[in-house]
Design a protein around this motif. Structure first.
Motif, PDB file in Angstrom:
ATOM      1  N   ALA A   1       0.819  -1.213   0.000  1.00 35.28           N
ATOM      2  CA  ALA A   1       0.000   0.000   0.000  1.00 35.28           C
ATOM      3  C   ALA A   1       0.853   1.264   0.000  1.00 35.28           C
ATOM      4  N   LYS A   2       0.323   2.302  -0.637  1.00 34.03           N
ATOM      5  CA  LYS A   2       1.022   3.587  -0.719  1.00 34.03           C
ATOM      6  C   LYS A   2       0.599   4.486   0.438  1.00 34.03           C
ATOM      7  N   LYS A   3       1.545   5.213   0.950  1.00 29.85           N
ATOM      8  CA  LYS A   3       1.288   6.095   2.099  1.00 29.85           C
ATOM      9  C   LYS A   3       0.781   7.449   1.618  1.00 29.85           C
ATOM     10  N   ILE A   4      -0.300   7.923   2.254  1.00 34.41           N
ATOM     11  CA  ILE A   4      -0.878   9.231   1.931  1.00 34.41           C
ATOM     12  C   ILE A   4      -0.306  10.278   2.890  1.00 34.41           C
TER      13      ILE A   4
ATOM     14  N   SER B   1      -1.057  14.122  -0.873  1.00 37.74           N
ATOM     15  CA  SER B   1      -0.206  13.606  -1.941  1.00 37.74           C
ATOM     16  C   SER B   1       0.281  12.211  -1.545  1.00 37.74           C
ATOM     17  N   ILE B   2       0.810  11.478  -2.508  1.00 37.33           N
ATOM     18  CA  ILE B   2       1.345  10.153  -2.235  1.00 37.33           C
ATOM     19  C   ILE B   2       2.825  10.271  -1.891  1.00 37.33           C
ATOM     20  N   ASP B   3       3.207   9.665  -0.801  1.00 33.28           N
ATOM     21  CA  ASP B   3       4.596   9.707  -0.367  1.00 33.28           C
ATOM     22  C   ASP B   3       5.428   8.783  -1.263  1.00 33.28           C
ATOM     23  N   LYS B   4       6.075   9.371  -2.269  1.00 28.68           N
ATOM     24  CA  LYS B   4       6.827   8.582  -3.242  1.00 28.68           C
ATOM     25  C   LYS B   4       8.123   8.027  -2.661  1.00 28.68           C
ATOM     26  N   GLU B   5       8.583   8.634  -1.567  1.00 28.09           N
ATOM     27  CA  GLU B   5       9.811   8.150  -0.951  1.00 28.09           C
ATOM     28  C   GLU B   5       9.550   6.977  -0.010  1.00 28.09           C
ATOM     29  N   PHE B   6       8.281   6.837   0.396  1.00 26.12           N
ATOM     30  CA  PHE B   6       7.952   5.729   1.291  1.00 26.12           C
ATOM     31  C   PHE B   6       7.885   4.442   0.499  1.00 26.12           C
ATOM     32  N   ILE B   7       8.620   3.452   0.959  1.00 28.06           N
ATOM     33  CA  ILE B   7       8.586   2.132   0.344  1.00 28.06           C
ATOM     34  C   ILE B   7       8.108   1.139   1.388  1.00 28.06           C
ATOM     35  N   SER B   8       6.946   0.553   1.140  1.00 29.32           N
ATOM     36  CA  SER B   8       6.393  -0.395   2.095  1.00 29.32           C
ATOM     37  C   SER B   8       7.369  -1.554   2.305  1.00 29.32           C
TER      38      SER B   8
END
Length: 256
Positions: free
Chosen positions: A134-137, A142-149
């Protein structure tokens, strides 16, 4: 069947996240012709405290039948009342304090396009976040593009070979419901449990769902088998002898 997954990195009574989830869902609906409804999915009819504080008790009562907020149809459903349908994917589901098992169930629903999870306790949602990647909001929606699950690692090559073979041998539309498919699955799980150093159900299920295309509900049947053996218990059915033959076949294929 849901294909878009998001979450808020929060827990507890974070009312603001529930409000932001609605605005994020509205953005998704405006950007897509196919999405039509926003569902607040709650554990029970009594679990609406977050929404009561945001919209007022009277409005929340109406939301159980569906209301129009900011140009979108918004409806409250409970785990018990929200069921699968044969409609095309059209729902954005905001999971309010649900655990991974409850969210996984919704993920298989045909009419669900997007899932937004708001954890009550982070550890109870961690399995779904990792499996769904899942992508972090962010706070600004905005979508946290630096967050990698922290996704689950892949299983060993031997485990991969075993479940690829199982997948090719069963009716994937029904999982392991057919007696012969069920027996084969139990045999394979027994063999892997006996000869593999570790058989982790989360890692296996993530692989089944993301790489082999299994439905969540069908992968959960495998999860239960693995959990049973890992907990020192037993299940009926499947072969109990000759397990090493299967394992050696997978090992030889993995070594090639």
């Amino acid at each position: 069947m849901a294909t878009n997954f998001y979450f808020f990195d929060t827990e507890g009574n974070d009312d603001e996240s529930y409000n932001k989830a609605l605005h994020f869902a509205e953005k998704l609906i405006k950007a897509s012709n196919g999405l039509r409804r926003i569902i607040y999915l709650v554990p029970s009819k009594n679990s609406t405290g977050w929404l009561d504080r945001l919209y007022g008790v009277q409005t929340v009562k109406k939301m159980f039948n569906g209301v129009n907020l900011s140009g979108a149809t918004v409806k409250i459903e409970t785990i018990r009342t929200y069921t699968n349908s044969y409609n095309d994917p059209s729902d954005v589901v905001i999971c309010c304090g649900l655990n991974s098992e409850e969210i996984f169930k919704v993920q298989d629903y045909r009419h669900v396009d997007t899932i937004i999870a708001i954890p009550w306790q982070k550890e109870n949602t961690d399995s779904w976040i990792k499996t769904a990647k899942a992508k972090k909001i962010n706070e600004d929606l905005s979508i946290d593009k630096e967050f990698i699950s922290t996704a689950y690692p892949e299983p060993t090559e031997i485990v991969k070979k075993a479940f690829k073979e199982l997948t090719s041998a069963i009716n994937t539309s029904t999982g392991i419901n057919h007696p012969s498919d069920n027996a084969r699955a139990k045999t394979y799980v027994r063999a892997l449990h006996k000869y593999e150093p570790e058989l982790n159900c989360d890692i296996v299920c993530s692989y089944l769902i993301n790489e082999l295309g299994w439905k969540v509900s069908h992968s959960d049947d495998i999860r239960k088998l693995i959990d049973t053996l890992n907990n020192g218990k037993y299940f009926k059915g499947g072969e109990k002898t000759g397990l090493q033959i299967h394992y050696k076949r997978w090992k030889n294929e993995a070594d090639d």
